[in-house]
Design an enzyme around this catalytic site. Structure first.
Site, mmCIF file in Angstrom:
data_model
loop_
_atom_site.group_PDB
_atom_site.id
_atom_site.type_symbol
_atom_site.label_atom_id
_atom_site.label_comp_id
_atom_site.label_asym_id
_atom_site.label_seq_id
_atom_site.Cartn_x
_atom_site.Cartn_y
_atom_site.Cartn_z
ATOM 1 N N LYS A 1 -1.931 -1.671 -3.823
ATOM 2 C CA LYS A 1 -3.087 -0.316 -3.868
ATOM 3 C C LYS A 1 -2.120 0.962 -3.682
ATOM 4 C CE LYS A 1 -5.966 1.768 -0.504
ATOM 5 N NZ LYS A 1 -6.592 2.044 0.745
ATOM 6 N N LYS B 1 0.665 -1.139 0.057
ATOM 7 C CA LYS B 1 0.089 0.045 -0.019
ATOM 8 C C LYS B 1 1.216 1.193 0.013
ATOM 9 C CE LYS B 1 -3.702 2.396 2.553
ATOM 10 N NZ LYS B 1 -4.474 2.444 3.756
HETATM 11 C C1 PBG Z 1 -7.224 3.595 5.607
HETATM 12 C C2 PBG Z 1 -7.486 3.379 4.207
HETATM 13 C C3 PBG Z 1 -7.413 4.204 3.276
HETATM 14 C C4 PBG Z 1 -7.833 3.587 2.021
HETATM 15 C C5 PBG Z 1 -8.419 2.435 2.367
HETATM 16 N N1 PBG Z 1 -8.059 2.193 3.611
HETATM 17 C C6 PBG Z 1 -6.951 5.547 3.168
HETATM 18 C C7 PBG Z 1 -5.459 5.922 3.692
HETATM 19 O O1 PBG Z 1 -4.688 5.080 3.968
HETATM 20 O O2 PBG Z 1 -5.450 7.145 3.916
HETATM 21 C C8 PBG Z 1 -8.098 4.387 0.634
HETATM 22 C C9 PBG Z 1 -8.989 3.730 -0.296
HETATM 23 C C10 PBG Z 1 -9.365 4.701 -1.449
HETATM 24 O O3 PBG Z 1 -8.712 5.847 -1.528
HETATM 25 O O4 PBG Z 1 -10.432 4.320 -2.231
HETATM 26 N N2 PBG Z 1 -6.578 2.646 6.380
#
Ligand code: PBG
Length: 331
Positions: A252, A199
């Protein structure tokens, strides 16, 4: 007479839709999607997410009809994200494991009504944390080992509520192994883990943080989310997650990371998901609303590219729109 003496002509395989269908290398079925749903407390309320046209935050009582309409399209996997009122947020995310909270109550209710679906949670502190970070913050630092027991409490509460897969999105080191151990010790050996393996710290999460009001109160997420300059590091994360007991991996965001998806697909034997995130959705919607691109065609191309790159599973806010199109064109 072939005037140019050109025996090899790839265009022959593109001559008609019938031939193109025969030689198509990648097929994307509605059943390969996960549809993320934003939730809020209360009843009978639908709040449009401004930066994500077509996407609403819904209260728990509206979830069953939402899920039913997806099941009709062949979509049977869902991710749930809660928008928690500020008054319930604190430094240790205590609301996240309060078994009567609206998120866990909804999971319980949905799994009772729809035992056949696959429900995936979000395991991270940010929706519940007064600091807005995925981990526990002290003196401006996001602490790793102090966060793990909090994530475990949250995870056990979700497992108790009946979640099928935990979705740790927090990027703390060692959390997959820690959560696996906690689940097994509590007897939840059948609860799986879809790990947010690679991520990245991304600008494309903006609309999501608006939807949940979950942006960090200070600093950024770069000490735990990955640097977008790195690909090899994703393979290291994938190896760790696999050895710690993850059942599925995830990359992601998706679109700026198709090379990462491809690399992880080649290196790991585990099923791989890719998360087509909020900002990737918003870009297409915004350009389409301006009449600058054909939003529908762009959606199809983007989703196929994610699958073609190697993602077995596509997590996307477009899932329902794709499902509707798929059903119509297959008639
Ligand atoms: C938070 C989380 C995020 C997303 C999924 N879980 C945001 C972040 O890490 O700030 C983002 C998903 C999206 O932008 O569609 N743990």
């Amino acid at each position: 007479m072939n005037m140019t003496n050109l025996p090899l002509r790839p265009r022959r395989n593109r001559a008609s839709e019938a031939i193109r269908t025969l030689v198509r290398e990648t097929v994307l079925l509605p059943g390969q999607f996960v549809y993320p749903i934003f939730m809020e407390a209360g009843t009978n309320t639908r709040t449009p997410v401004k930066s994500m046209p077509g996407i609403d935050r819904v209260t728990a009582d509206l979830l069953p009809s939402e899920i039913e309409s997806c099941l009709k399209l062949g979509i049977s996997a869902f991710m749930l994200f809660p928008a928690v009122p500020d008054a319930l947020k604190d430094k240790t995310a205590t609301y996240s494991w309060n078994s009567e909270n609206f998120y866990l109550t909804a999971i319980r209710d949905i799994k009772t009504r729809f035992p056949e679906i696959c429900l995936i949670s979000d395991v991270a502190m940010d929706p519940y944390n007064s600091d807005g970070h995925d981990g526990f913050v002290q003196d401006g630092k996001i602490l790793n080992d102090e966060t793990l027991p909090i994530l475990a409490k949250m995870s056990l509460a979700q497992a108790e509520a009946g979640i099928d897969l935990l979705g740790p999105s927090d990027m703390m080191d060692g959390r997959v192994g820690y959560l696996r151990k906690a689940l097994d010790e509590a007897g939840y050996t059948n609860t799986g883990i879809m790990s947010y393996t690679a991520k990245y710290a991304s600008a494309f999460y903006g609309p999501f943080r608006d939807a949940l009001d979950s942006a960090p109160k200070s600093g950024d997420k770069k000490t735990y989310q990955m640097d977008y300059a790195n690909r090899r590091e994703a393979l290291r994360e994938a190896e760790l997650d696999a050895s710690e007991g993850a059942d599925m991996l995830m990359v992601k965001p998706a679109l700026s990371y198709l090379d990462v998806i491809s690399a992880v697909r080649q290196h790991s034997l585990l099923p791989l998901a890719a998360y087509n995130v909020s900002g990737e959705y918003a870009m297409i919607k915004a350009a389409a609303q301006n009449g600058w691109i054909d939003g529908h065609k762009a959606m199809l191309e983007v989703l196929m590219s994610i699958h073609r790159a190697g993602a077995d599973i596509v997590i996307s806010y477009f899932a329902k729109e794709y499902g509707e199109w798929y059903l119509k064109q297959s008639r």
